[in-house]
Design a protein around this motif. Structure first.
Motif, PDB file in Angstrom:
ATOM      1  N   ILE A 115      26.394  -7.017  18.496  1.00 49.51           N
ATOM      2  CA  ILE A 115      26.051  -7.064  17.417  1.00 49.51           C
ATOM      3  C   ILE A 115      26.518  -7.210  16.015  1.00 49.51           C
ATOM      4  N   GLU A 116      26.053  -7.481  14.930  1.00 48.94           N
ATOM      5  CA  GLU A 116      26.720  -7.806  14.397  1.00 48.94           C
ATOM      6  C   GLU A 116      26.494  -6.859  12.511  1.00 48.94           C
ATOM      7  N   THR A 117      27.234  -6.338  11.562  1.00 45.98           N
ATOM      8  CA  THR A 117      26.808  -5.211  10.791  1.00 45.98           C
ATOM      9  C   THR A 117      27.181  -6.221   9.150  1.00 45.98           C
ATOM     10  N   MET A 118      26.507  -5.565   8.547  1.00 47.92           N
ATOM     11  CA  MET A 118      26.516  -5.584   7.472  1.00 47.92           C
ATOM     12  C   MET A 118      26.334  -4.454   6.487  1.00 47.92           C
ATOM     13  N   ARG A 119      27.530  -4.268   5.428  1.00 54.81           N
ATOM     14  CA  ARG A 119      26.861  -2.633   4.630  1.00 54.81           C
ATOM     15  C   ARG A 119      26.832  -2.969   3.277  1.00 54.81           C
ATOM     16  N   GLY A 120      26.003  -1.594   2.828  1.00 55.48           N
ATOM     17  CA  GLY A 120      25.178  -2.048   1.773  1.00 55.48           C
ATOM     18  C   GLY A 120      23.826  -2.671   1.816  1.00 55.48           C
ATOM     19  N   ARG A 121      23.050  -2.036   0.140  1.00 55.08           N
ATOM     20  CA  ARG A 121      21.941  -2.419   0.358  1.00 55.08           C
ATOM     21  C   ARG A 121      20.980  -2.868   0.649  1.00 55.08           C
ATOM     22  N   GLU A 122      21.285  -4.244   0.734  1.00 54.47           N
ATOM     23  CA  GLU A 122      21.184  -5.030   1.705  1.00 54.47           C
ATOM     24  C   GLU A 122      21.156  -5.136   3.168  1.00 54.47           C
ATOM     25  N   GLY A 123      22.557  -4.580   3.419  1.00 53.94           N
ATOM     26  CA  GLY A 123      22.752  -4.617   5.276  1.00 53.94           C
ATOM     27  C   GLY A 123      21.974  -4.126   5.963  1.00 53.94           C
ATOM     28  N   GLY A 124      22.696  -3.560   7.371  1.00 55.67           N
ATOM     29  CA  GLY A 124      22.383  -3.729   8.297  1.00 55.67           C
ATOM     30  C   GLY A 124      23.097  -3.993   9.554  1.00 55.67           C
ATOM     31  N   TYR A 125      22.247  -4.220  10.723  1.00 55.27           N
ATOM     32  CA  TYR A 125      22.145  -4.737  12.080  1.00 55.27           C
ATOM     33  C   TYR A 125      22.016  -5.512  11.873  1.00 55.27           C
ATOM     34  N   TRP A 126      22.206  -6.883  13.194  1.00 58.65           N
ATOM     35  CA  TRP A 126      21.039  -7.239  13.832  1.00 58.65           C
ATOM     36  C   TRP A 126      22.250  -8.349  14.722  1.00 58.65           C
ATOM     37  N   LEU A 127      21.387  -8.751  16.505  1.00 60.21           N
ATOM     38  CA  LEU A 127      22.189  -8.741  17.362  1.00 60.21           C
ATOM     39  C   LEU A 127      23.243 -10.406  17.200  1.00 60.21           C
ATOM     40  N   ALA A 128      24.161  -9.857  18.100  1.00 62.24           N
ATOM     41  CA  ALA A 128      25.214 -11.245  17.122  1.00 62.24           C
ATOM     42  C   ALA A 128      24.936 -12.438  18.749  1.00 62.24           C
ATOM     43  N   ARG A 129      24.468 -12.700  19.341  1.00 59.96           N
ATOM     44  CA  ARG A 129      23.388 -13.343  20.224  1.00 59.96           C
ATOM     45  C   ARG A 129      23.026 -13.372  20.226  1.00 59.96           C
ATOM     46  N   PRO A 130      21.670 -15.021  20.894  1.00 58.20           N
ATOM     47  CA  PRO A 130      20.146 -14.232  21.152  1.00 58.20           C
ATOM     48  C   PRO A 130      19.695 -13.591  21.854  1.00 58.20           C
ATOM     49  N   PRO A 131      18.904 -13.041  21.887  1.00 59.86           N
ATOM     50  CA  PRO A 131      18.079 -11.975  22.973  1.00 59.86           C
ATOM     51  C   PRO A 131      18.072 -12.623  24.368  1.00 59.86           C
ATOM     52  N   GLU A 132      17.958 -13.291  24.494  1.00 62.83           N
ATOM     53  CA  GLU A 132      18.037 -14.024  26.370  1.00 62.83           C
ATOM     54  C   GLU A 132      19.563 -14.299  26.173  1.00 62.83           C
ATOM     55  N   LYS A 133      20.670 -13.772  25.609  1.00 58.04           N
ATOM     56  CA  LYS A 133      22.171 -14.468  26.514  1.00 58.04           C
ATOM     57  C   LYS A 133      22.425 -12.869  26.266  1.00 58.04           C
ATOM     58  N   ILE A 134      21.521 -11.437  26.555  1.00 57.32           N
ATOM     59  CA  ILE A 134      22.771 -10.251  26.272  1.00 57.32           C
ATOM     60  C   ILE A 134      21.497 -10.103  27.504  1.00 57.32           C
ATOM     61  N   SER A 135      21.799  -9.379  28.773  1.00 53.12           N
ATOM     62  CA  SER A 135      21.477  -8.820  30.023  1.00 53.12           C
ATOM     63  C   SER A 135      21.472  -7.525  30.413  1.00 53.12           C
TER      64      SER A 135
ATOM     65  N   LEU B 274      19.323  -2.403  21.261  1.00 50.82           N
ATOM     66  CA  LEU B 274      19.527  -3.180  20.922  1.00 50.82           C
ATOM     67  C   LEU B 274      17.555  -3.719  21.671  1.00 50.82           C
ATOM     68  N   LEU B 275      16.695  -3.653  22.059  1.00 53.27           N
ATOM     69  CA  LEU B 275      15.060  -3.942  22.074  1.00 53.27           C
ATOM     70  C   LEU B 275      14.929  -3.601  20.830  1.00 53.27           C
ATOM     71  N   HIS B 276      14.846  -2.692  19.922  1.00 56.56           N
ATOM     72  CA  HIS B 276      14.175  -2.536  18.282  1.00 56.56           C
ATOM     73  C   HIS B 276      15.004  -4.545  17.479  1.00 56.56           C
ATOM     74  N   LEU B 277      16.424  -4.232  17.955  1.00 57.27           N
ATOM     75  CA  LEU B 277      17.030  -5.576  17.257  1.00 57.27           C
ATOM     76  C   LEU B 277      16.741  -7.341  17.783  1.00 57.27           C
ATOM     77  N   ALA B 278      16.516  -6.976  19.263  1.00 54.81           N
ATOM     78  CA  ALA B 278      15.919  -7.976  19.957  1.00 54.81           C
ATOM     79  C   ALA B 278      14.584  -8.375  19.067  1.00 54.81           C
ATOM     80  N   ASP B 279      14.126  -7.542  18.578  1.00 59.91           N
ATOM     81  CA  ASP B 279      12.214  -8.005  17.867  1.00 59.91           C
ATOM     82  C   ASP B 279      12.188  -8.648  17.171  1.00 59.91           C
ATOM     83  N   ARG B 280      13.758  -7.814  16.413  1.00 59.91           N
ATOM     84  CA  ARG B 280      13.581  -8.981  15.148  1.00 59.91           C
ATOM     85  C   ARG B 280      14.255 -10.269  14.765  1.00 59.91           C
ATOM     86  N   PHE B 281      14.780  -9.865  16.257  1.00 60.02           N
ATOM     87  CA  PHE B 281      15.422 -11.239  16.138  1.00 60.02           C
ATOM     88  C   PHE B 281      15.788 -12.438  14.880  1.00 60.02           C
TER      89      PHE B 281
END
Length: 150
Positions: free
Chosen positions: A54-74, A13-20
């Motif tokens: 988190i949210e996710t999208m399948r496919g070649r251009e898909g992946g994972y990202w935080l569903a909320r801003p990092p400051e909203k996840i404790s 999740l920190l990795h995803l936060a860095d790329r939010f």
């Protein structure tokens, strides 16, 4: 003690936060950068999606990202989702309370009272820190600085 699952989840999740805000992040990027087995990471991220972090999208251009801003996840929220409780004993848990089977009554148990204080202080700290909070690696230059102040 935090489980390996909880530590892996926080690192992912920190990795995803860095790329939010930068779009989906590939599972292989997270796994390699955070040294997390890809199969284990898939299971963890699936659970975090079900939990709404988190949210996710399948496919070649898909992946994972935080569903909320990092400051909203404790950190407290993540630990509770992966561990179930911040309490070190079942009798000190707010969400997963169970009386200890091999103990004196709670009203006479001094350990119970201490563990309630530990749980409350742990919750205060972890709920007050979010994935957006900068925590420098050299903030704690030695373990001597981490001595408890009771």
């Amino acid at each position: 003690m935090l489980s390996q699952r909880t530590r892996y989840t926080i690192r992912a999740l920190l990795h995803l936060a860095d790329r939010f805000g930068q779009g989906p992040v590939q599972l292989t990027e997270i796994a390699e950068a955070q040294n997390i087995p890809a199969k284990f990471l898939t299971v963890m991220l699936s659970q975090m999606r079900r939990d709404g972090l988190i949210e996710t999208m399948r496919g070649r251009e898909g992946g994972y990202w935080l569903a909320r801003p990092p400051e909203k996840i404790s950190y407290g929220e993540i630990v509770r989702l992966t561990r179930g409780s911040l309490g070190l004993l079942p009798c000190a848990s707010r969400l997963a309370y169970e009386p200890c089977s091999n103990c004196v009554s709670e009203d006479k148990c001094r350990l119970h009272r201490v563990m309630l204080m530990v749980r409350d202080e742990t919750a205060r700290i972890l709920d007050g820190l979010s994935l957006a909070d900068p925590v420098s690696l050299d903030e704690f230059s030695s373990e001597a600085e981490l001595e408890p102040q009771l």
